[in-house]
Scaffold this motif. Structure first.
Motif, PDB file in Angstrom:
ATOM      1  N   SER A 118       0.832  -1.201   0.000  1.00  3.38           N
ATOM      2  CA  SER A 118       0.000   0.000   0.000  1.00  3.38           C
ATOM      3  C   SER A 118       0.870   1.256   0.000  1.00  3.38           C
ATOM      4  O   SER A 118       0.558   2.241  -0.679  1.00  3.38           O
ATOM      5  CB  SER A 118      -0.928  -0.001   1.217  1.00  3.38           C
ATOM      6  N   SER A 149       2.062   1.781  -3.436  1.00  4.67           N
ATOM      7  CA  SER A 149       1.009   2.347  -4.272  1.00  4.67           C
ATOM      8  C   SER A 149       0.888   3.850  -4.047  1.00  4.67           C
ATOM      9  O   SER A 149       0.698   4.624  -4.997  1.00  4.67           O
ATOM     10  CB  SER A 149      -0.337   1.669  -3.966  1.00  4.67           C
ATOM     11  N   ARG A 164      -5.594  -5.887  -1.745  1.00  2.65           N
ATOM     12  CA  ARG A 164      -5.677  -5.067  -2.947  1.00  2.65           C
ATOM     13  C   ARG A 164      -6.620  -3.883  -2.733  1.00  2.65           C
ATOM     14  O   ARG A 164      -6.418  -2.806  -3.321  1.00  2.65           O
ATOM     15  CB  ARG A 164      -6.107  -5.922  -4.137  1.00  2.65           C
ATOM     16  N   TYR A 166      -5.605  -0.020  -3.455  1.00  4.96           N
ATOM     17  CA  TYR A 166      -6.376   0.939  -4.245  1.00  4.96           C
ATOM     18  C   TYR A 166      -6.691   2.189  -3.429  1.00  4.96           C
ATOM     19  O   TYR A 166      -6.685   3.317  -3.961  1.00  4.96           O
ATOM     20  CB  TYR A 166      -7.658   0.296  -4.750  1.00  4.96           C
ATOM     21  N   SER A 167      -6.962   2.005  -2.148  1.00  6.08           N
ATOM     22  CA  SER A 167      -7.205   3.163  -1.288  1.00  6.08           C
ATOM     23  C   SER A 167      -5.954   4.033  -1.199  1.00  6.08           C
ATOM     24  O   SER A 167      -6.034   5.271  -1.235  1.00  6.08           O
ATOM     25  CB  SER A 167      -7.633   2.706   0.107  1.00  6.08           C
ATOM     26  N   LEU A 171      -3.674   4.241  -3.477  1.00  3.71           N
ATOM     27  CA  LEU A 171      -3.574   4.924  -4.772  1.00  3.71           C
ATOM     28  C   LEU A 171      -4.399   6.212  -4.762  1.00  3.71           C
ATOM     29  O   LEU A 171      -3.930   7.266  -5.211  1.00  3.71           O
ATOM     30  CB  LEU A 171      -4.057   4.013  -5.894  1.00  3.71           C
ATOM     31  N   ASN A 172      -5.618   6.124  -4.262  1.00  3.91           N
ATOM     32  CA  ASN A 172      -6.486   7.305  -4.222  1.00  3.91           C
ATOM     33  C   ASN A 172      -5.891   8.406  -3.354  1.00  3.91           C
ATOM     34  O   ASN A 172      -5.921   9.587  -3.716  1.00  3.91           O
ATOM     35  CB  ASN A 172      -7.871   6.911  -3.706  1.00  3.91           C
ATOM     36  N   TRP A 177     -10.869   4.055 -17.441  1.00 10.32           N
ATOM     37  CA  TRP A 177      -9.538   4.651 -17.289  1.00 10.32           C
ATOM     38  C   TRP A 177      -9.198   5.643 -18.392  1.00 10.32           C
ATOM     39  O   TRP A 177      -8.141   6.263 -18.362  1.00 10.32           O
ATOM     40  CB  TRP A 177      -8.473   3.565 -17.219  1.00 10.32           C
TER      41      TRP A 177
END
Length: 240
Positions: A21, A24, A142, A146-147, A149-150, A232
């Motif tokens: 994480s 990311s 995952r 993704y969190s 990434l945000n 995307w």
């Protein structure tokens, strides 16, 4: 007590998930910073028109599509962790070249190179995370990634927005260097991750076909990939 319980629930399912994480977040921080200021950078610093920027992104997208299969084969041949770290280093090098671009041809060459190297990183990242994460933790891990990434894209857009608000070409020139540094730190973080089982396979092991239908015979995967690609496309719009 309530706060402690909430913090425990917010923890990643494993230390490895936490490290992934963090990786990311690093990636999105650098990418988000540059994406926010990229349109102004290309038009005001490089001197391109909006149409040229859009055309370059189209060429880069085509290159990424064509490179997907050979990049996946490289990941199979040399292992996901090594290729993932190599891709992050290569992307850092591409960002470091942006301040020296002076024409449309140079922009297209670097945009294509960036997308090809990014295709390698995408294939390696997917292979690594699926390989290294236990099945019972994979979905939750995952989700944390993704969190992250945000969060990274949000922070990156804030940094890029501040650079735009200052209205200084010197600050805009610094954006690619900031992204370069973020990707180099990211590459170093990747290199310190544990090896996945795929990284330890021999050349003979990699020749063995994985059981099950291929991707083109998997309707669920094809539909998911199609709709994911449609969603995307906003990334291209953000830089044009």
């Amino acid at each position: 007590m309530i706060l402690d319980a909430a913090l425990r629930q917010a923890r990643p399912p494993s230390p490895l998930a936490g490290r992934l994480s963090a990786q990311s977040l690093l990636f999105a921080l650098g990418e988000g910073t540059f994406l926010t200021g990229s349109a102004v950078f290309f038009t005001q610093i490089v001197g391109l028109s909006a149409a040229q920027v859009g055309l370059g992104l189209t060429f880069a997208g085509i290159a990424s599509f064509l490179a997907a299969l050979p990049m996946g084969k490289l990941v199979d041949r040399f292992g996901p962790k090594k290729m993932w770290s190599l891709s992050a280093t290569g992307q850092a090098a591409m960002f470091a070249v942006w301040p020296f671009i002076t024409d449309f041809q140079g922009y297209v060459a670097m945009a294509v190179g960036m997308e090809v190297i990014g295709a390698l990183g995408g294939a390696a990242h997917g292979a690594y995370t699926i390989d290294v994460l236990p099945p019972e933790e994979r979905v939750k891990s995952r989700a944390y990634m993704y969190s992250a990434l945000n969060v990274g894209f949000t922070l990156g857009s804030m940094i890029g927005g501040v650079a735009l608000a200052i209205e200084s070409n010197k600050v805009l020139h610094a954006l690619p260097w900031f992204t370069t540094a973020a990707f180099l730190v990211n590459a170093a973080a990747i290199s310190r991750l544990p090896r996945a089982s795929h990284d330890d396979r021999t050349a003979e092991d990699r020749k063995v076909r994985i059981p099950g239908p291929g991707p083109l015979r998997n309707p669920g995967w094809l539909l998911t990939s199609f709709f994911g690609g449609v969603f995307w496309t906003n990334q291209g719009c953000s830089t044009s």
